[in-house]
Design a protein around this motif. Structure first.
Motif, PDB file in Angstrom:
ATOM      1  N   GLN D  76      -7.172  13.349  24.997  1.00  0.00           N
ATOM      2  CA  GLN D  76      -7.404  12.243  24.532  1.00  0.00           C
ATOM      3  C   GLN D  76      -6.244  11.736  23.424  1.00  0.00           C
ATOM      4  O   GLN D  76      -5.957  12.225  22.804  1.00  0.00           O
ATOM      5  N   PHE D  77      -5.997  10.332  23.519  1.00  0.00           N
ATOM      6  CA  PHE D  77      -4.982   9.991  22.406  1.00  0.00           C
ATOM      7  C   PHE D  77      -5.858   9.041  21.492  1.00  0.00           C
ATOM      8  O   PHE D  77      -7.017   8.662  21.865  1.00  0.00           O
ATOM      9  N   ARG D  78      -5.774   9.567  20.148  1.00  0.00           N
ATOM     10  CA  ARG D  78      -6.373   8.850  19.074  1.00  0.00           C
ATOM     11  C   ARG D  78      -5.134   8.624  18.105  1.00  0.00           C
ATOM     12  O   ARG D  78      -4.673   9.296  17.366  1.00  0.00           O
ATOM     13  N   VAL D  79      -4.886   7.060  18.219  1.00  0.00           N
ATOM     14  CA  VAL D  79      -3.662   6.590  17.108  1.00  0.00           C
ATOM     15  C   VAL D  79      -4.125   6.320  15.756  1.00  0.00           C
ATOM     16  O   VAL D  79      -5.133   5.634  15.576  1.00  0.00           O
ATOM     17  N   ASP D  80      -3.668   7.159  14.760  1.00  0.00           N
ATOM     18  CA  ASP D  80      -3.919   6.705  13.323  1.00  0.00           C
ATOM     19  C   ASP D  80      -2.342   6.362  12.595  1.00  0.00           C
ATOM     20  O   ASP D  80      -1.411   6.423  13.474  1.00  0.00           O
ATOM     21  N   GLY D  81      -2.494   6.444  11.301  1.00  0.00           N
ATOM     22  CA  GLY D  81      -1.285   6.114  10.662  1.00  0.00           C
ATOM     23  C   GLY D  81      -0.084   6.853  10.942  1.00  0.00           C
ATOM     24  O   GLY D  81       0.904   6.509  11.621  1.00  0.00           O
ATOM     25  N   LEU D  82      -0.392   8.338  10.888  1.00  0.00           N
ATOM     26  CA  LEU D  82       0.734   9.112  10.917  1.00  0.00           C
ATOM     27  C   LEU D  82       1.456   8.929  12.297  1.00  0.00           C
ATOM     28  O   LEU D  82       2.690   9.089  12.444  1.00  0.00           O
ATOM     29  N   GLY D  83       0.287   9.089  13.458  1.00  0.00           N
ATOM     30  CA  GLY D  83       0.936   9.237  14.678  1.00  0.00           C
ATOM     31  C   GLY D  83       1.751   7.965  14.986  1.00  0.00           C
ATOM     32  O   GLY D  83       2.798   7.756  15.700  1.00  0.00           O
ATOM     33  N   LEU D  84       1.192   6.651  14.516  1.00  0.00           N
ATOM     34  CA  LEU D  84       1.814   5.220  14.682  1.00  0.00           C
ATOM     35  C   LEU D  84       3.317   5.404  14.201  1.00  0.00           C
ATOM     36  O   LEU D  84       4.174   5.218  14.638  1.00  0.00           O
ATOM     37  N   LEU D  85       3.417   5.825  12.764  1.00  0.00           N
ATOM     38  CA  LEU D  85       4.635   5.949  12.252  1.00  0.00           C
ATOM     39  C   LEU D  85       5.595   6.719  13.092  1.00  0.00           C
ATOM     40  O   LEU D  85       6.871   6.174  13.486  1.00  0.00           O
ATOM     41  N   PHE D  86       5.288   8.029  13.544  1.00  0.00           N
ATOM     42  CA  PHE D  86       6.174   8.701  14.200  1.00  0.00           C
ATOM     43  C   PHE D  86       6.493   7.853  15.553  1.00  0.00           C
ATOM     44  O   PHE D  86       7.673   8.070  16.067  1.00  0.00           O
ATOM     45  N   ALA D  87       5.595   7.351  16.203  1.00  0.00           N
ATOM     46  CA  ALA D  87       5.733   6.951  17.544  1.00  0.00           C
ATOM     47  C   ALA D  87       6.775   5.770  17.321  1.00  0.00           C
ATOM     48  O   ALA D  87       7.939   5.700  18.062  1.00  0.00           O
ATOM     49  N   LEU D  88       6.477   5.109  16.362  1.00  0.00           N
ATOM     50  CA  LEU D  88       7.775   3.726  15.937  1.00  0.00           C
ATOM     51  C   LEU D  88       8.943   4.394  15.905  1.00  0.00           C
ATOM     52  O   LEU D  88       9.809   3.889  16.361  1.00  0.00           O
ATOM     53  N   VAL D  89       9.031   5.500  14.882  1.00  0.00           N
ATOM     54  CA  VAL D  89      10.487   6.258  14.649  1.00  0.00           C
ATOM     55  C   VAL D  89      11.118   6.332  16.184  1.00  0.00           C
ATOM     56  O   VAL D  89      12.029   6.229  16.516  1.00  0.00           O
ATOM     57  N   ALA D  90      10.433   7.311  17.001  1.00  0.00           N
ATOM     58  CA  ALA D  90      10.589   7.875  18.336  1.00  0.00           C
ATOM     59  C   ALA D  90      11.004   6.755  19.252  1.00  0.00           C
ATOM     60  O   ALA D  90      12.364   6.711  19.569  1.00  0.00           O
ATOM     61  N   SER D  91      10.412   5.831  19.368  1.00  0.00           N
ATOM     62  CA  SER D  91      10.598   4.927  20.454  1.00  0.00           C
ATOM     63  C   SER D  91      11.578   3.693  19.878  1.00  0.00           C
ATOM     64  O   SER D  91      12.516   3.472  20.827  1.00  0.00           O
ATOM     65  N   VAL D 475      15.025  -1.381   1.036  1.00  0.00           N
ATOM     66  CA  VAL D 475      14.718  -2.683   0.348  1.00  0.00           C
ATOM     67  C   VAL D 475      13.222  -2.814   0.747  1.00  0.00           C
ATOM     68  O   VAL D 475      12.336  -3.275   0.000  1.00  0.00           O
ATOM     69  N   PHE D 476      12.564  -2.510   2.044  1.00  0.00           N
ATOM     70  CA  PHE D 476      11.268  -2.836   2.299  1.00  0.00           C
ATOM     71  C   PHE D 476      10.550  -1.593   2.683  1.00  0.00           C
ATOM     72  O   PHE D 476      10.449  -1.218   4.002  1.00  0.00           O
ATOM     73  N   PRO D 477      10.256  -0.745   1.605  1.00  0.00           N
ATOM     74  CA  PRO D 477       9.709   0.520   1.991  1.00  0.00           C
ATOM     75  C   PRO D 477       8.003   0.333   2.278  1.00  0.00           C
ATOM     76  O   PRO D 477       7.305   1.229   2.987  1.00  0.00           O
ATOM     77  N   GLY D 478       7.672  -1.040   2.311  1.00  0.00           N
ATOM     78  CA  GLY D 478       6.168  -1.168   2.309  1.00  0.00           C
ATOM     79  C   GLY D 478       5.616  -0.725   3.735  1.00  0.00           C
ATOM     80  O   GLY D 478       4.642  -0.057   3.538  1.00  0.00           O
ATOM     81  N   LEU D 479       6.106  -1.134   4.964  1.00  0.00           N
ATOM     82  CA  LEU D 479       5.479  -0.656   6.365  1.00  0.00           C
ATOM     83  C   LEU D 479       5.282   0.908   6.237  1.00  0.00           C
ATOM     84  O   LEU D 479       4.192   1.346   6.207  1.00  0.00           O
ATOM     85  N   LEU D 480       6.266   1.696   5.757  1.00  0.00           N
ATOM     86  CA  LEU D 480       6.143   3.076   5.645  1.00  0.00           C
ATOM     87  C   LEU D 480       5.194   3.697   4.681  1.00  0.00           C
ATOM     88  O   LEU D 480       4.310   4.330   5.055  1.00  0.00           O
ATOM     89  N   LYS D 481       5.127   2.798   3.352  1.00  0.00           N
ATOM     90  CA  LYS D 481       4.146   3.242   2.486  1.00  0.00           C
ATOM     91  C   LYS D 481       2.579   3.024   2.935  1.00  0.00           C
ATOM     92  O   LYS D 481       1.787   3.882   2.939  1.00  0.00           O
ATOM     93  N   THR D 482       2.440   1.926   3.545  1.00  0.00           N
ATOM     94  CA  THR D 482       0.968   1.820   3.867  1.00  0.00           C
ATOM     95  C   THR D 482       0.856   2.695   5.000  1.00  0.00           C
ATOM     96  O   THR D 482      -0.340   3.335   5.147  1.00  0.00           O
TER      97      THR D 482
END
Lengths: 522, 255, 152, 488
Positions: D76-91, D475-482
């Motif tokens: 099963q896939f359950r996408v949360d903050g950590l998972g999404l961040l890593f997915a963003l970086v990888a893709s 300059v914009f660490p906002g996305l990562l921080k949230t």
């Protein structure tokens, strides 16, 4: 018509064999058709039995309607465990039937009719073993599958096959005779031949040396036939030098069905309390299994040719199953039974691939895998699926059987067994990646940018044809399907074990052997 | 290797002897096996159920007929297995004897005595075999014994004269077909019972087919039909085994 | 409690069966000649048949003769005289007067299986002899180890 | 429990790169079309992942079930903050790396590129599988799949060196995952009573004794050997035999980050921060990470081969992330999760530069790279910017993550870990800046025939882009921080 299914499944290949016997001499071409149709029908019937047993839980069929008093006639009993084994045997049989027409011409000299008669009788014997609820009838079916096994393996072109089969015959006869003796001792002690009947009498007065000797004889006999390590010396030669088609038919089934017989003896005939009630000597058997696992893995590492390596892996897998069954908890037993199914398909995939790659040659040195991914990509892909199963990587059934077995090992606190499972998985990884490396990059390391050996014309392993690929891909698909279906399958097994009184965890202190939970004779 | 074998033998022997300690006394009537419910039922109900006084035949062909069916299959398998292992089809080697003429064999001078006695004996032997087969209901006998005697009569012919003469009377194509045919008779009877609505091998169902017979007599006739099937297979397989082994698979200039 | 020696004396059949079994097993394991192994196998099967049949022996307990004076423990075939009432009320037949039929049925199967296995084994031995020219396992293994005739 | 949303986009995002493989096989005769297809797939994948951002930032968890395998334990896939961040970086970096690989592979005229790109795509889908994994079984399944699909990439050259590197690579990864992670996984399955979904408080919290907790935690940390904790780190330098795009994406972003990602999942999802405070396990891991940071930075100092130097630098940076989580403080966790992103962009740029230098001048060793700055201004400029981010100096995005890591160590009161952090930062300066400085101001090394200008455009553009991104993160660490703070 459906209420005759338990005996019907045995009769299908039986009548098929007889028809081949009658018609085969004059019209040899009819035999492959009979075999294919027969095994196809067997798969359908087995699925229907499995589906009904999954709901009802247990299905008894009395041949000749001799029900009262119990033990007069022969009873065929199908519950969760053997319904699954039945389906696995049927599917493997069908896949081998699909595989055989293309491969037959060269290997079995010039007797295709006799091959099909023996193959269908082998399937009859295996179905009979799986379905029967009578201890002596089990011996007769063991002998049928043994005899056909000897003949199929001795038919091959290689002279060493016959010497190996002779030793197999001697060891197999000793094993079967020990089983027969064990049944005799049980009959002497209980007066019954019906498995459920023996169980009720044994539960009433368990403490007797005759029953203990009977159990020892049966176990030693079955271990000999399933090639548990110290007693399995005959297996590597037989399946290496035997004709590839016979090896593909016998290797995945005969040892696995014998393991099923051991499970049936432990769970239904002697009963869980009887077997594990006594002292801790079941630990000793698990240590024996650990030795079997490691020895099989090391022998596979030392093997220079493909088929001998696969045979040594079979010895190791038998160690998995015996160890799992003797862990004295339900998870271990579930793992063992699940592994019977999974390992049948994995072994079938690998042996079919070996059959296609090696062709008539008995010895297929590992160097001959040179550039095989380029020469026969489809065969190697299926071989890879079987290999990943053996290593135990998630989507395949190999992973889930290790999943249950390791859990059983942890719950029983038998860390030696868990360690052996892990070490053998790692050795499997080394074995198969060694082959993948040769298959992709060639055996001699090339210079930078080397792209594997150029395409070499097939020496004598004929390019895979339609029938081969269908069988290969059926087997590889089953390896993954059994893996993904592990939830449902383990559910069926657990319910069957629960009914037979297999406790979740090994009871530290066993209640005195009073007449335990109501046995399942309705 | 010898010492290893000795140790195993002594070990197993010791275990078995230790087991004998708890055996019921030899010949005891009240032992679980002899005094059990199952044995009593067999002996008491053999006449009531199947009208067959010989309890062994009833148990063999009715109560546990599923076992015996696969026993016949074992014999058929043996025939096919030996055929598969030994049979050689190429005609190199081994000269084909003239059709059933007496071959000039060493020790010819005894030929007359052996030839005539065997010719005289074979017919009564086969007749006796049929008697043994038929009389299995009332006295020790039945399909297996009758079949073996028929097979033996052909062997006698092969030994007295030569393999070719008995092969002329019982050619390869026939004994292979009979091997499969006998088991088919056996299993066919069982299937017939199934088609008539009762369980497999429940001969009571045959009363619908047989004219004016109650279920018990139908059972008796069912047993007899099954015994015939067994005799056919056993005779064919026994002769096939002998022919294959004697002629190293060439079925020509055998023993 | 009868002393172990008395038991062994009384159960002499079973002692014989164990001895025969061990002779057969010893031959099968240690003999090097293929045919001698097969002879051992036959002795082994015969011993098992002896064991099964001796289970079924029935000397009718203390009764030397049945209530109608006829001997006990004979072959399990009902005499002619009692044909009719055996059909109507079967309980009149006293099972102790007959031997146990079941082991005899089982041993018919064991004999057949023994014959079949022996036949297949002899066929294999013949083919081995054709291929290697000898029946001694040591000589065959010697031929295999210096492979003048390769196996591929 | 955050309320869950059922949507198929994670499944499609995962499927995109798998679906690419048959397309690549069909187009193998036409390289331009084939590489174009890879780029399109990369963009589509990134778009699908970005479509999840609004959902996840609103605190929801996206769930999709692939297969119902064991009762209570589906794939099963359950996408949360950590998972999404890593997915963003990888893709995100996959697109850049594909572009770079086209330039690199054509520049060196590498062989069997179709096999390369297809296994590349499979390993990306495996990485995404780990990122989205909802329970320990799915995580383990895709972790193993990643090991298998990256093996052919590591042994791509097929020469003796490549194959021995591949052998070490597999021995470490398969050996540790089957040897350590599998028994630990089954032990968790046994103790957790069947449900192994990652919950914010950890599904094993309280169900396991102190000793068992510590042992299982260590087994997981070393079982997921891709995290490169000493002594199970030497597969990473051995894998440097692979072509540079593989080293860049896999050993700076995908493979190693999967290892660290799994460790974070174990800490937060399996045990839960509160429970770990009770057992000594976390302190042991933090100590091990501290040692790894210092030792690997020292070894990096002595490495002359540029790629091996970057490899040891990666081992050090990974241990930053492990240490951050092991501190069990909110700042530490946020810092470590942010460090995943900032280090990824920084390190991938450095690897790109190493590859570009090799393509342009064939140089591998730092000692030969004197005076290259004048001939390859863009590459070396990007190298300088990226080095700043890795070291953690202000214009680079790495400054933020290191800042939070430092705060974390102070919150947890582990002063000697703070010292280790500062010391390794100095060592980073020691082994990264000299390369850039000697490139611009140093004289050309002897025997350098001054041939070869900038690397092909297809190589330079990606590395400049990623260098630019490191500045954007500052300059914009906002996305990562949230995204990171969702996990605390």
């Amino acid at each position: 018509m459906t209420e005759h299914f338990p005996v019907f499944i045995v009769l299908i290949p039986f009548f098929g064999a007889l028809l081949c016997g009658l018609l085969g001499m004059r019209w040899p071409r009819v035999c492959p058709g009979i075999a294919l149709a027969g095994m196809g029908l067997a798969v359908v019937v087995a699925a229907a039995i499995l589906q009904r047993v999954a709901e009802v839980g247990e299905w008894s069929y009395f041949v000749g309607k001799w029900e009262q008093p119990r033990g007069i006639g022969i009873e065929l009993r199908v519950d969760g465990i053997n319904a699954l084994v039945l389906s696995a045997v049927a599917v493997v049989g069908w896949l081998v039937a699909v595989f055989s027409p293309g491969r037959l011409g060269r290997d079995e000299e010039s007797k295709p009719t006799q091959f099909y008669i023996l193959f269908l009788l082998l399937m009859t014997g295996l179905f009979g073993i799986t379905v029967t609820g009578d201890a002596f009838n089990l011996y007769v079916m063991i002998e049928i599958s043994a005899l056909t096994g000897y003949a199929l393996l001795a038919m091959g072109p290689h002279s060493r096959a016959r010497l190996a089969t002779f030793n197999y015959l001697i060891m197999g006869t000793i094993g079967a005779s020990f089983y027969l003796l064990g049944v005799g001792y049980l009959y002497l002690h209980t007066g019954m031949l019906n498995m459920a009947g023996i169980h009720t009498v044994l539960a009433a007065n368990p403490a007797s040396s005759v029953a203990l000797v009977a159990f020892t004889l049966i176990m030693v006999g079955l271990w000999l036939k399933m090639a548990l390590f110290p007693l399995g010396g005959w297996l590597p030669n037989v399946y290496t030098y035997g004709p590839p088609l016979a090896a593909a038919a016998a290797a995945p089934l005969v040892t696995k069905v014998t393991v099923y017989v051991m499970v049936r003896m432990m769970v239904t005939v002697f009963g869980w309390k009887w077997v594990f009630g006594g002292g801790g000597w079941n630990e000793a058997v698990v240590w024996l299994a650990v030795v079997a696992i490691l020895a099989g893995a090391l022998m596979a590492l030392a093997a220079k040719d493909l088929k001998r390596m696969l045979c040594c892996l079979i010895l190791s897998e038998v160690g998995y199953m015996v160890g799992g069954a003797w862990l004295a908890n339900r998870w271990g037993m579930t793992g063992a039974i699940y592994h019977i199914l999974g390992d049948a398909f994995m072994t079938l995939t690998l042996f079919l691939a070996a059959g296609v790659l090696a062709g008539r040659a008995a010895i297929f040195k590992l160097e001959r895998f040179e550039g095989m991914f380029r020469r026969q990509p489809w065969v190697m892909a299926a071989f890879a699926v079987g290999a990943l199963g053996m290593i135990g990587l998630p989507p395949t059934c190999g992973f889930f059987s290790k999943w249950f077995l390791i859990r059983g090992g942890l719950e029983a606190g038998h860390y030696g067994y868990v360690g052996a499972l892990i070490v053998s998985s790692l050795i499997n990884a080394v074995l198969f990646f060694r082959i993948f490396e040769i298959a992709v990059f060639g055996s001699k390391p090339g210079k930078h940018g080397y792209d594997g050996p150029q395409v070499v014309v097939e020496p004598d392993g004929v390019k895979a044809k339609g029938g081969d690929l269908l069988a290969l891909y059926g087997a590889a698909a089953m390896v993954v399907v059994v893996g993904l279906g592990s939830g449902w399958i383990s559910g069926v097994i657990q319910r069957a074990l629960e009914v037979n009184g297999v406790p979740l965890a090994a009871p530290a202190v066993l209640a005195p052997a009073v007449d335990e939970t109501p046995t399942n004779d309705h | 290797m010898r010492a290893f074998g000795l140790i195993i033998v002594l070990l197993t022997g010791g275990l078995l002897l230790w087991g004998v300690r708890d055996f019921p006394l030899f010949g005891a009537a009240d032992s679980p096996a002899n005094g059990g419910v199952v044995t009593a039922y067999y002996l008491q109900h053999t006449m009531q159920d199947a009208r067959v006084p010989n309890a062994v035949t009833t148990v063999l062909a009715d109560y546990r007929s599923y076992d015996t069916m696969f026993e016949t299959a074992v014999i058929f398998t043996a025939g096919i297995a030996i055929f598969a292992i030994l049979r050689v089809f190429d005609d190199r080697g081994g000269r084909r004897l003239r059709k059933s003429q007496d071959a000039p064999v060493k020790g010819d001078q005894y030929r007359i005595i052996v030839g005539t006695t065997s010719r005289l004996l074979i017919a009564p032997i086969q007749l006796f075999a049929l008697y043994v087969l038929v009389h299995g209901h009332h006295s020790p006998g039945g399909g297996f014994q009758g079949g073996v005697i028929i097979g033996a009569s052909f062997l006698l012919l092969a030994v007295a004269r030569n393999l070719q003469t008995s092969l002329d009377r019982f050619p390869e194509r026939r004994f292979l077909a009979m091997g499969a045919g006998g088991v088919l008779i056996y299993a066919g009877t069982g299937l017939l019972c199934m088609l008539l609505g009762r369980n497999f091998l429940d001969y009571g169902a045959l009363q619908a087919v047989l004219p004016a017979t109650g279920p018990e007599m139908a059972r008796s006739h069912g047993i007899f039909a099954v015994e015939i099937g067994v005799a056919v297979t056993v005779s064919a397989s026994m002769f096939a085994v002998y022919a294959m082994l004697a002629s190293r698979g060439r079925l020509k200039d055998g023993l | 409690m009868p002393t172990p020696f008395q038991i062994l004396l009384h159960n002499f059949n079973y002692v014989c069966y164990v001895v025969l079994l061990m002779i057969g097993l010893h031959a099968m394991i240690t003999k090097r000649n293929l045919i001698k192994k097969l002879i051992g196998m036959s002795v082994f099967s015969t011993a098992i048949i002896l064991f099964y049949v001796s289970i079924g022996v029935n000397n009718g307990g203390d009764m030397l003769a049945g209530h109608d004076g006829r001997p006990v423990g004979n072959i399990p075939v009902l005499e002619h005289g009692i044909g009719h009432d055996a059909i109507t009320h079967p309980e009149t037949i006293d099972p102790r007067r007959y031997a146990n039929p079941l082991p005899h049925v089982l041993m018919l199967t064991a004999i057949v299986v023994g014959v079949a296995t022996l036949g297949v084994a002899l066929a294999i031995t013949q083919r081995v002899f054709q291929d290697y020219g000898t029946l001694e396992e040591d000589e065959i293994l010697a031929q295999l180890n210096n492979p003048q005739e390769n196996d591929d | 429990m955050p309320e869950t949303v059922d949507s198929l986009s994670p499944l499609f995002a995962w499927l995109v790169s798998l679906a690419l493989v048959p397309v690549l096989l069909v187009l193998r005769k036409r390289p331009n079309l084939r590489d174009g297809a890879s780029l399109v797939a990369g963009v589509v994948k990134l778009a699908l992942v970005i479509s999840l951002v609004p959902l996840v930032t609103a605190g929801k968890v996206v769930v999709v079930t692939l297969a119902e395998v064991l009762p209570g334990l589906p794939i099963q896939f359950r996408v949360d903050g950590l998972g999404l961040l890593f997915a963003l970086v990888a893709s995100g970096l996959w697109i850049v790396t594909t572009l770079y690989a086209m330039g690199y592979m054509r520049g060196l005229d590498e062989h069997s590129q179709t096999r390369f790109y297809s296994f590349f795509a499979v390993s990306l889908s495996a990485t995404l599988g780990v990122a989205f994994a909802g329970n320990l079984l799915t995580l383990y399944l895709f972790y193993e799949l990643l090991s298998l699909s990256t093996w052919p990439l590591v042994t791509h050259h097929g020469d003796a060196e490549g194959r021995s590197g591949g052998r070490t690579y597999l021995a470490y990864l398969l050996g540790s995952s089957i040897g350590l992670a599998l028994p630990a996984l089954i032990f968790c399955y046994m103790r957790s009573g069947g449900n192994m979904d990652f919950t914010t408080t950890g599904f094993l919290a309280g169900k396991v004794s102190v000793v068992e907790g510590t042992v299982v935690l260590l087994m997981f940390t070393y079982g997921f050997a891709k995290a490169g904790l000493m002594p199970l780190h030497s597969w990473l330098p051995a894998a440097m035999v692979a072509p540079t795009p593989v080293s860049a994406l896999l050993h700076a972003v995908a493979v190693v980050k999967v290892g660290v990602f799994c460790v974070i999942r174990v800490f937060t999802g399996v045990f839960g921060i509160e429970f770990l405070r009770g057992i000594p396990g976390a302190q042991i891991v933090a100590a091990l990470a501290g040692i790894t940071i210092v030792v690997s930075s020292l070894i990096a100092l002595s490495q002359d081969n540029l790629k091996r130097r970057l490899a040891f630098s990666t081992i050090g940076q990974l241990s930053y992330i492990i240490m951050g989580v092991a501190l069990l403080s909110d700042n530490g966790t946020v810092g470590s999760i942010m460090h995943i992103a900032t280090h990824a962009f920084g390190k991938i740029t450095l690897f790109f530069c190493a590859g570009a230098i090799y393509v342009a001048t064939g140089k591998k060793y730092v000692s030969q790279m004197g005076g290259l700055g004048r001939r390859m201004p863009w590459t070396m400029g990007a190298f300088l910017v990226a080095s700043l981010s890795i070291i953690g100096l202000p214009p680079g995005g790495g400054a933020w993550s290191k800042w939070y890591l430092l705060l974390g160590t102070l919150d947890a009161g582990a002063w000697w870990l703070a010292a280790a952090l500062v010391a390794s930062t100095l060592l980073n300066i020691g082994y990264l800046l000299p390369v850039a400085v000697s490139a611009f101001f140093g004289k050309a090394a002897e025997g350098d025939d001054g041939v070869g200008g900038e690397a092909p455009l297809a190589c330079v553009i990606p590395l400049c882009l990623t260098a630019l991104m490191t500045l954007v993160w500052f300059v914009f660490p906002g996305l990562l921080k949230t995204l990171a703070s969702l996990m605390t």
